[in-house]
Write an enzyme that holds these catalytic residues in place. Structure first.
Site, PDB file in Angstrom:
ATOM      1  N   ASP A 126       0.779  -0.916  -0.129  1.00  0.00           N
ATOM      2  CA  ASP A 126      -0.172  -0.365  -0.145  1.00  0.00           C
ATOM      3  C   ASP A 126       1.188   1.233   0.422  1.00  0.00           C
ATOM      4  OD1 ASP A 126      -2.505   1.073  -0.017  1.00  0.00           O
ATOM      5  OD2 ASP A 126      -3.764  -0.176   1.903  1.00  0.00           O
ATOM      6  N   ASP A 183     -10.216   3.020  -3.515  1.00  0.00           N
ATOM      7  CA  ASP A 183     -10.860   2.071  -2.952  1.00  0.00           C
ATOM      8  C   ASP A 183     -12.380   1.632  -4.008  1.00  0.00           C
ATOM      9  OD1 ASP A 183      -8.017   1.596  -1.403  1.00  0.00           O
ATOM     10  OD2 ASP A 183      -9.179   1.596   0.258  1.00  0.00           O
TER      11      ASP A 183
HETATM   12  C1  GLA Z   1      -5.876   1.055   0.978  1.00  0.00           C
HETATM   13  C2  GLA Z   1      -5.790   0.008   0.190  1.00  0.00           C
HETATM   14  C3  GLA Z   1      -7.164  -0.383   0.314  1.00  0.00           C
HETATM   15  C4  GLA Z   1      -6.964  -1.346   1.949  1.00  0.00           C
HETATM   16  C5  GLA Z   1      -6.692  -0.858   2.830  1.00  0.00           C
HETATM   17  C6  GLA Z   1      -6.333  -1.489   3.965  1.00  0.00           C
HETATM   18  O1  GLA Z   1      -7.285   1.738   1.641  1.00  0.00           O
HETATM   19  O2  GLA Z   1      -6.291   0.787  -1.042  1.00  0.00           O
HETATM   20  O3  GLA Z   1      -6.996  -2.055  -0.596  1.00  0.00           O
HETATM   21  O4  GLA Z   1      -6.138  -2.451   1.567  1.00  0.00           O
HETATM   22  O5  GLA Z   1      -6.135   0.372   2.267  1.00  0.00           O
HETATM   23  O6  GLA Z   1      -5.893  -0.036   4.958  1.00  0.00           O
END
Ligand code: GLA
Length: 385
Positions: A126, A183
């Site tokens: 990430d 996301d």
């Molecule tokens: C980010 C990523 C998600 C997930 C969250 C976990 O937002 O884009 O896909 O992995 O972190 O905290």
């Protein structure tokens, strides 16, 4: 390492978020196999954020939370492997993960070594809390280099949400896939938003570096960590179809221990998976003739995505992303636009992959009448007209 086709599997985040533990992971591994999903190609079990303690151990290593993972991670990895599956984990290029757990900045080599010792096959990486002093591309190069030297083949899944023009430098890092957007959540709005911007990212994709449109929400039905309004059966089909056709990895996000028949059918459509996993990995293009978001900057809510497959067939998907409910859309595909003018004496035999219906295209033009929020996806064969 070489990843020949977009990875497929299951990831804990969409449904479980921080409520992840050994039991959920092992039960999901069981179901992946017993349901037939693994036979369809879904063979990674990936634990996302929130698996560790809040502090590193005295030896500098990240420590799995003993309440969530009482037997440690190697135990879980061994179990996943014993089912014939592969095991994935999560870290982050910053000081902390997005949920505030220890992340890998300045610990890349020790973390890669730890993951290798546990038997990890896939690392999602990430972009939260990353230092502003080090460019994003360098952060991903650091972990890619550590993974390449950790003594184990580990698929590197970059997750910088498309920011800082990820698509332009990601292939230089050694990552095997990269997240193209922010996301997803389990709502039509989110599926539509991600779909409309996907066209640009996919033009940067290739074998061994796949554009990741984010984990699937198929079958979530409003439940779990990113479960919002939920979607209809048709909307989940459109989502699954578009992700597959555009060559995205297919990471299931619903609770597979509790799938209904519609969810099974949507996730396991063999024709669609074959398109997604086609070994040539030719890029899909929009043949609608209305322009695309990435060429004109305008939003095209009625793309007709076409992709040449390795045996000479074509995958063709008609999508209606419009919110004008009640207004069906006549979507046209002109065969000369995809390289089959009438002068060739050839046409297409179309098989719809959700219904099994077949049609032969007449006079070089195919028209599909598509209700809003739905799609029709075909595998088409070139035949004598
Ligand atoms: C980010 C990523 C998600 C997930 C969250 C976990 O937002 O884009 O896909 O992995 O972190 O905290």
């Amino acid at each position: 390492m070489l990843v020949k086709t977009p990875p497929m599997g299951w990831n804990s985040w969409n449904t479980f978020g921080e409520n992840i533990n050994e039991k959920v992971v092992m039960e999901s591994a069981d179901i992946l196999v017993s349901s037939g999903l693994a036979d369809c190609g879904y063979n990674y079990i990936v634990i996302d954020d929130c698996w560790s303690l809040r502090e590193r151990g005295e030896d500098g290593r990240i420590v799995p939370d003993p309440e969530k993972f009482p037997h440690g991670m190697k135990y879980v990895a061994d179990y996943v492997h014993s089912k014939g599956l592969k095991f994935g984990m999560y870290s982050c290029a910053g000081m902390l993960t997005c949920a505030g757990y220890p992340a890998s900045f300045d610990h890349e080599f020790i973390d890669a070594k730890t993951f290798a010792e546990w038997g990890v096959d896939y690392l999602k990486y990430d972009y939260c809390f990353h230092p502003s002093t080090v460019p994003g591309n360098v952060l991903y190069k650091r972990m890619a280099l550590a993974l390449a030297n950790c003594g184990r083949d580990i698929v590197f899944s970059a997750c910088s949400w498309g920011s800082d023009e990820t698509k332009k430098w990601i292939k230089q890092t050694g990552a095997n896939l990269w997240r193209t957007t922010g996301d997803i959540n389990d709502s039509w709005r989110s599926i539509k938003d991600l779909s409309l911007i996907a066209g640009d990212a996919i033009t940067y994709g290739s074998i061994n570096c796949y554009p990741d449109m984010d984990m699937l929400v198929t079958g979530m039905k409003g439940m779990g960590n990113v479960g919002l309004a939920g979607c209809t059966k048709e909307e989940y089909r459109l989502h699954q179809s578009l992700w597959a056709l555009l060559g995205s990895p297919l990471m299931i996000g619903c609770d597979i221990r509790d799938m209904d028949e519609d969810t099974r059918e949507t996730l396991m459509n063999k024709d669609l998976i074959e398109i997604n996993q086609d070994p040539d990995y030719n890029q899909a293009y929009d043949a609608s003739g209305y322009g695309t978001t990435f060429v004109t900057g305008e939003v095209n809510e009625h793309p007709v995505y076409v992709r040449l497959l390795s045996n000479g067939d074509l995958a063709i998907g008609f999508f209606n992303l419009s919110d004008e409910t009640g207004s069906r859309w006549n979507s046209y595909l002109s065969l000369d636009r995809i390289g089959l003018p009438e002068s060739t004496g050839k046409t297409l035999e179309m098989k719809e992959i959700w219904t099994g219906e077949t049609f032969t295209v007449k006079n070089g033009l195919f028209c599909e009448n598509i209700p809003p929020h739905s799609c029709r996806v075909f595998r088409a064969k070139v035949i004598e007209a």
